[in-house]
Scaffold this motif. Structure first.
Motif, PDB file in Angstrom:
ATOM      1  N   PRO A  21       0.790  -1.330  -0.131  1.00 65.44           N
ATOM      2  CA  PRO A  21       0.245  -0.075  -0.064  1.00 65.44           C
ATOM      3  C   PRO A  21       0.835   1.215   0.086  1.00 65.44           C
ATOM      4  O   PRO A  21       0.706   2.431  -0.647  1.00 65.44           O
ATOM      5  CB  PRO A  21      -0.884  -0.201   1.195  1.00 65.44           C
ATOM      6  N   TRP A  22       1.957   1.116   0.508  1.00 63.76           N
ATOM      7  CA  TRP A  22       3.024   2.258   0.711  1.00 63.76           C
ATOM      8  C   TRP A  22       3.421   2.845  -0.639  1.00 63.76           C
ATOM      9  O   TRP A  22       3.713   3.837  -1.108  1.00 63.76           O
ATOM     10  CB  TRP A  22       4.002   1.892   1.609  1.00 63.76           C
ATOM     11  N   TYR A  23       3.509   1.689  -1.582  1.00 62.66           N
ATOM     12  CA  TYR A  23       4.145   2.114  -2.869  1.00 62.66           C
ATOM     13  C   TYR A  23       2.788   2.510  -3.657  1.00 62.66           C
ATOM     14  O   TYR A  23       2.954   3.622  -4.587  1.00 62.66           O
ATOM     15  CB  TYR A  23       4.245   0.744  -3.623  1.00 62.66           C
ATOM     16  N   ARG A  24       1.642   1.987  -3.430  1.00 64.20           N
ATOM     17  CA  ARG A  24       0.405   2.775  -4.298  1.00 64.20           C
ATOM     18  C   ARG A  24       0.558   4.283  -3.744  1.00 64.20           C
ATOM     19  O   ARG A  24       0.135   5.053  -4.545  1.00 64.20           O
ATOM     20  CB  ARG A  24      -0.652   2.033  -3.975  1.00 64.20           C
ATOM     21  N   TRP A  25       0.431   4.545  -2.164  1.00 63.77           N
ATOM     22  CA  TRP A  25      -0.020   5.689  -1.789  1.00 63.77           C
ATOM     23  C   TRP A  25       1.201   6.755  -2.245  1.00 63.77           C
ATOM     24  O   TRP A  25       0.924   7.838  -2.304  1.00 63.77           O
ATOM     25  CB  TRP A  25       0.058   5.764  -0.302  1.00 63.77           C
ATOM     26  N   SER A  26       2.447   6.158  -2.635  1.00 63.32           N
ATOM     27  CA  SER A  26       3.565   7.093  -3.230  1.00 63.32           C
ATOM     28  C   SER A  26       3.274   7.514  -4.407  1.00 63.32           C
ATOM     29  O   SER A  26       4.032   8.481  -5.054  1.00 63.32           O
ATOM     30  CB  SER A  26       4.748   6.442  -2.986  1.00 63.32           C
ATOM     31  N   GLY A  27       2.518   6.988  -5.300  1.00 63.63           N
ATOM     32  CA  GLY A  27       2.173   7.334  -6.639  1.00 63.63           C
ATOM     33  C   GLY A  27       3.218   6.286  -7.586  1.00 63.63           C
ATOM     34  O   GLY A  27       3.223   6.606  -8.835  1.00 63.63           O
ATOM     35  N   ARG A  28       3.828   5.445  -6.915  1.00 67.22           N
ATOM     36  CA  ARG A  28       4.837   4.630  -7.695  1.00 67.22           C
ATOM     37  C   ARG A  28       5.827   5.463  -8.544  1.00 67.22           C
ATOM     38  O   ARG A  28       6.009   4.744  -9.679  1.00 67.22           O
ATOM     39  CB  ARG A  28       3.879   3.699  -8.380  1.00 67.22           C
ATOM     40  N   GLU A  29       6.220   6.548  -8.109  1.00 68.52           N
ATOM     41  CA  GLU A  29       7.202   7.000  -8.842  1.00 68.52           C
ATOM     42  C   GLU A  29       8.627   6.744  -8.952  1.00 68.52           C
ATOM     43  O   GLU A  29       9.424   6.946  -9.679  1.00 68.52           O
ATOM     44  CB  GLU A  29       7.204   8.687  -8.562  1.00 68.52           C
ATOM     45  N   ASN A  30       8.921   5.933  -7.619  1.00 69.22           N
ATOM     46  CA  ASN A  30      10.250   5.631  -7.277  1.00 69.22           C
ATOM     47  C   ASN A  30      10.267   4.182  -7.007  1.00 69.22           C
ATOM     48  O   ASN A  30      10.185   3.897  -5.668  1.00 69.22           O
ATOM     49  CB  ASN A  30      10.913   6.766  -6.436  1.00 69.22           C
ATOM     50  N   PRO A  31      10.156   3.245  -7.897  1.00 69.52           N
ATOM     51  CA  PRO A  31      10.514   1.798  -7.255  1.00 69.52           C
ATOM     52  C   PRO A  31      11.288   1.585  -6.384  1.00 69.52           C
ATOM     53  O   PRO A  31      11.177   0.607  -5.379  1.00 69.52           O
ATOM     54  CB  PRO A  31      10.485   1.070  -8.663  1.00 69.52           C
ATOM     55  N   ALA A  32      12.723   2.184  -6.374  1.00 70.05           N
ATOM     56  CA  ALA A  32      13.728   1.750  -5.529  1.00 70.05           C
ATOM     57  C   ALA A  32      13.462   2.229  -4.113  1.00 70.05           C
ATOM     58  O   ALA A  32      13.956   1.574  -3.233  1.00 70.05           O
ATOM     59  CB  ALA A  32      15.114   2.359  -5.898  1.00 70.05           C
ATOM     60  N   ASN A  33      12.711   3.199  -3.867  1.00 66.14           N
ATOM     61  CA  ASN A  33      12.145   3.435  -2.666  1.00 66.14           C
ATOM     62  C   ASN A  33      11.390   2.540  -1.986  1.00 66.14           C
ATOM     63  O   ASN A  33      10.677   2.971  -0.844  1.00 66.14           O
ATOM     64  CB  ASN A  33      11.823   5.124  -2.650  1.00 66.14           C
ATOM     65  N   HIS A  34      10.708   1.671  -2.619  1.00 67.23           N
ATOM     66  CA  HIS A  34       9.950   0.581  -2.276  1.00 67.23           C
ATOM     67  C   HIS A  34      10.320  -0.763  -2.412  1.00 67.23           C
ATOM     68  O   HIS A  34       9.683  -1.507  -3.321  1.00 67.23           O
ATOM     69  CB  HIS A  34       8.465   0.800  -2.628  1.00 67.23           C
ATOM     70  N   CYS A  35      11.369  -1.176  -1.754  1.00 71.37           N
ATOM     71  CA  CYS A  35      11.939  -2.501  -1.873  1.00 71.37           C
ATOM     72  C   CYS A  35      11.774  -3.478  -0.949  1.00 71.37           C
ATOM     73  O   CYS A  35      11.330  -3.000   0.223  1.00 71.37           O
ATOM     74  CB  CYS A  35      13.434  -2.531  -2.340  1.00 71.37           C
ATOM     75  N   CYS A  36      11.678  -4.670  -1.103  1.00 67.68           N
ATOM     76  CA  CYS A  36      11.211  -5.610  -0.146  1.00 67.68           C
ATOM     77  C   CYS A  36      11.641  -7.061  -0.406  1.00 67.68           C
ATOM     78  O   CYS A  36      11.753  -7.589  -1.563  1.00 67.68           O
ATOM     79  CB  CYS A  36       9.502  -5.468  -0.116  1.00 67.68           C
TER      80      CYS A  36
END
Length: 287
Positions: A21-36
């Protein structure tokens, strides 16, 4: 899956955590900022880990994907996954090593959308795995696979629903993709892989329904007309996603493999994101 069939493990390394959900809420502009690194163990004492981490936690090289304290490392002829994560909601450490030994590697990939926005690549459709984790009973060996998906758009932007399955066979393995796209087109593909990794066309058994799980996600898979496919082990049951071990029959051969069904119409709903945030903690900074 373990050779005895009582335990299983799934591991997904994300750059751009598509189910976060954090990636969606971020607008998905920076994939590297949502790694897992998502690690889920199935069986007695099973645990779930999925921590959404910021780009400071991401390290990339030719042979290594580092995500915070965990890593996927290619070591010549095998993939070693070094796990150091915390489970939710139990807040217990899950650590250890999972080693994937492919019987062979492939250099093929398949477009899931006609414009190439979504791609599936089965690096090692047939493999042996060794699991050694820090929990009682979590040292075992079995069969597995190693693949990857790549995309430049959100899954729910292009797909309504899909199912996928990978099944071991006497001479290798078989994978099935059945996709329903938002533009009204479909994709139904079955690929066989010999033990040396060589892909080949296989006869597609008809599509058959599976019983619905607790969250009532629609499930259907490929099986010979004279066989009723059925679940033999429950794995992950979520409002939009189901993973399970199922028994089916493919061109005369009975087999048990891992199956997934993904309802992206449900995943689009904003009501789902707060529920996911409970299971997917966000750790923005990493030292």
């Amino acid at each position: 899956m373990s050779d005895c069939g009582t335990r299983a493990i799934s591991i997904i390394g994300f750059i751009g955590s598509v189910f976060s959900p954090w990636y969606r809420w971020s607008g998905r502009e920076n994939p590297a900022n949502h790694c897992c690194l998502n690690v889920v163990t199935y069986g007695r004492g099973g645990r779930w880990t999925m921590t959404d981490r910021g780009e400071e936690a991401l390290g990339l090289s030719r042979d290594r994907l580092q995500i915070g304290p965990s890593a996927m490392v290619w070591k010549g002829d095998r993939l070693e996954v070094q796990i150091d994560e915390m489970s939710t909601p139990h807040a217990q450490k899950v650590s250890g090593t999972v080693t994937v030994h492919p019987s062979a590697l492939t250099d093929r990939e398949m477009l899931l959308s006609e414009d190439g926005a979504h791609v599936w690549r089965p690096f090692a459709p047939t493999a042996r795995i060794e699991v050694d984790l820090n929990r009682a009973g979590w040292k075992w060996s079995g069969h597995g696979y190693f693949d990857a998906n790549f995309g430049t758009r959100a899954l729910e932007a292009d797909f309504n629903y899909w199912t996928w399955g990978r099944f071991p066979l006497r001479d290798g393995s078989a994978c099935f993709y059945d996709l329903e796209r938002r533009d009204g087109t479909t994709l139904a593909t079955g690929v066989g892989f010999a033990s040396d990794g060589t892909p080949h066309a296989i006869k597609m058994p008809p599509k058959q329904r599976l019983n619905r799980p607790l969250w009532m996600v629609r499930r259907e898979t490929r099986a010979d007309a004279d066989f009723r496919p059925h679940q033999v082990k429950a794995m992950l049951d979520a409002p939009f996603y189901n993973r399970s071990a199922i028994k089916t029959k493919i061109n005369g051969e009975e087999t048990v493999g891992v199956y997934e069904a993904l309802d992206l119409d449900r995943f689009r709903g904003p009501w789902l994101m707060p529920m996911l945030a409970v299971r997917v903690p966000r750790r923005r900074r990493w030292a």
